[in-house]
Design an enzyme around this catalytic site. Structure first.
Site, PDB file in Angstrom:
ATOM      1  N   HIS A 144      84.199  34.883  40.867  1.00  0.00           N
ATOM      2  CA  HIS A 144      84.770  33.712  41.550  1.00  0.00           C
ATOM      3  C   HIS A 144      84.160  33.438  42.933  1.00  0.00           C
ATOM      4  O   HIS A 144      83.548  32.399  43.175  1.00  0.00           O
ATOM      5  CB  HIS A 144      86.279  33.910  41.745  1.00  0.00           C
ATOM      6  CG  HIS A 144      87.035  34.229  40.506  1.00  0.00           C
ATOM      7  ND1 HIS A 144      87.393  33.266  39.586  1.00  0.00           N
ATOM      8  CD2 HIS A 144      87.545  35.397  40.031  1.00  0.00           C
ATOM      9  CE1 HIS A 144      88.086  33.830  38.599  1.00  0.00           C
ATOM     10  NE2 HIS A 144      88.184  35.120  38.849  1.00  0.00           N
TER      11      HIS A 144
HETATM   12  C1  BDR Z   1      90.630  34.690  43.167  1.00  0.00           C
HETATM   13  O1  BDR Z   1      91.705  35.630  43.191  1.00  0.00           O
HETATM   14  C2  BDR Z   1      91.231  36.885  43.572  1.00  0.00           C
HETATM   15  O2  BDR Z   1      91.744  37.851  42.719  1.00  0.00           O
HETATM   16  C3  BDR Z   1      89.733  36.826  43.579  1.00  0.00           C
HETATM   17  O3  BDR Z   1      89.196  37.621  44.624  1.00  0.00           O
HETATM   18  C4  BDR Z   1      89.440  35.363  43.789  1.00  0.00           C
HETATM   19  O4  BDR Z   1      89.387  35.035  45.169  1.00  0.00           O
HETATM   20  C5  BDR Z   1      90.424  34.233  41.734  1.00  0.00           C
HETATM   21  O5  BDR Z   1      91.583  33.646  41.244  1.00  0.00           O
END
Ligand code: BDR
Ligand code: CA
Length: 313
Positions: free
Chosen positions: A243
């Site tokens: 992400h």
């Molecule tokens: C986001 O949530 C976190 O768990 C990850 O680091 C990312 O920023 C994805 O939904």
């Protein structure tokens, strides 16, 4: 073009770690002024620990790292150890950090940097819940017009949510904060799940990180190996989504992403859909556009960039 000055606001998190490494590996395009930590994937004492581990891994132990808010504005903290492991950075075995935290609160640091640098020269890059950024905007509303842009990872529209059926984790943890940020009038670029679910760490991509043979390449391969176990099972996909590095990749290669400038509002009242990013993708309302909401990525280009940059560390 001089490198873009940024502050990374983060809750590391393996994918946050990769996003930070990508920024630190790209000094021609990105000048990381400092890193501010927030509670999110794991509680604040762990996100501050993990941010320091990552900077030391990059050989940047002089980096200014600030501790910020330890809980959302109006809700109890929700964490994501089920994805990231007990420490938030499970996977590689990295030494406990020895570099110190910077003195002062992350929110005051953000305000101070925006006041002292020329207007429109600092980009904020939130990779976690938006608590620090919203608190800064509440405490010093005049900074809004001084922010060049906010490029953030959060939300989802076509992909729905990853922590509830309709909400993505970062927005869900602090919807009130997200609401403040999306209503701030600051230009916003959003990397939602619609993009990040196309940035999948397949086996060949993971092998390419490991094949770098450097401490950073090997650590990134081990980190992505770790959270892959969870995500592959959940999504049945060929790899886990990476992400947060979409944010820092955008600063280097915006051409890798496609999206639309639309209205995005945050659900803050309904428990059922709390934290949903209500994105007017089809422009069916007359609500004013406030964000560039991405929905596509050149995933091969993204992973090539990431691998090539990690090799420079
Ligand atoms: C986001 O949530 C976190 O768990 C990850 O680091 C990312 O920023 C994805 O939904
Ligand atoms: Ca994150």
């Amino acid at each position: 073009m001089p490198p873009r000055k940024i502050i990374i606001d983060t809750d590391p998190g393996q994918d946050d770690a990769v996003a930070i490494l990508l920024a630190l590996a790209s000094p021609e395009e990105i000048d990381v002024l400092g890193i501010t930590c927030v509670a999110g994937n794991v509680p604040l004492p762990l996100t501050t620990r993990n941010a320091r581990i990552v900077c030391e891994l990059a050989g940047r132990s002089e980096m200014a790292i600030y501790a910020g808010c330890d809980r959302p504005l109006g809700r109890d903290l929700v964490t994501a150890e089920h994805v990231h492991g007990k420490t938030g950075l499970d996977g590689p075995s990295l030494p406990e950090p020895t570099m110190p935290m910077a003195d002062g609160h992350a929110v005051d640091y953000i305000i101070d940097q925006l006041r002292t640098h020329d207007e429109g020269t600092i980009t904020l890059c939130p990779l976690g819940p938006l608590t620090n950024i919203a608190t800064a905007l509440q405490k010093a509303p005049e900074i809004a017009s001084r922010i060049a842009e906010i490029v953030l990872m959060g939300g989802g529209y076509f992909e729905g949510g990853n922590i509830t059926p309709t909400a993505e984790f970062n927005i869900y943890v602090d919807p009130q904060a997200a609401d403040i940020v999306f209503k701030s009038g600051v230009p916003i670029v959003v990397m939602p799940l619609d993009v990040t679910h196309k940035a999948l760490v397949t086996k060949p991509r993971n092998d390419a990180f490991r094949a770098l043979g450097t401490p950073q390449g090997i650590a990134v391969a081990q980190m992505t190996d770790f959270f892959e176990r969870f995500d592959k099972e959940k999504y049945g996909s060929e790899g886990a989504p990476l992400h947060d590095p979409c944010v820092t990749a955008y600063l280097i290669r915006p051409d890798l992403f496609k999206g639309r400038h639309i209205n995005v509002e945050i659900e803050t009242t309904s428990e059922l859909t709390m934290g949903m990013t209500v994105a007017d993708w089809w422009r069916v309302t007359d609500r004013a556009p406030n964000a560039t909401f991405m929905n596509d990525i050149d995933a091969d280009g993204f992973f090539t960039l990431l691998t090539e940059r990690l090799a420079r560390l």
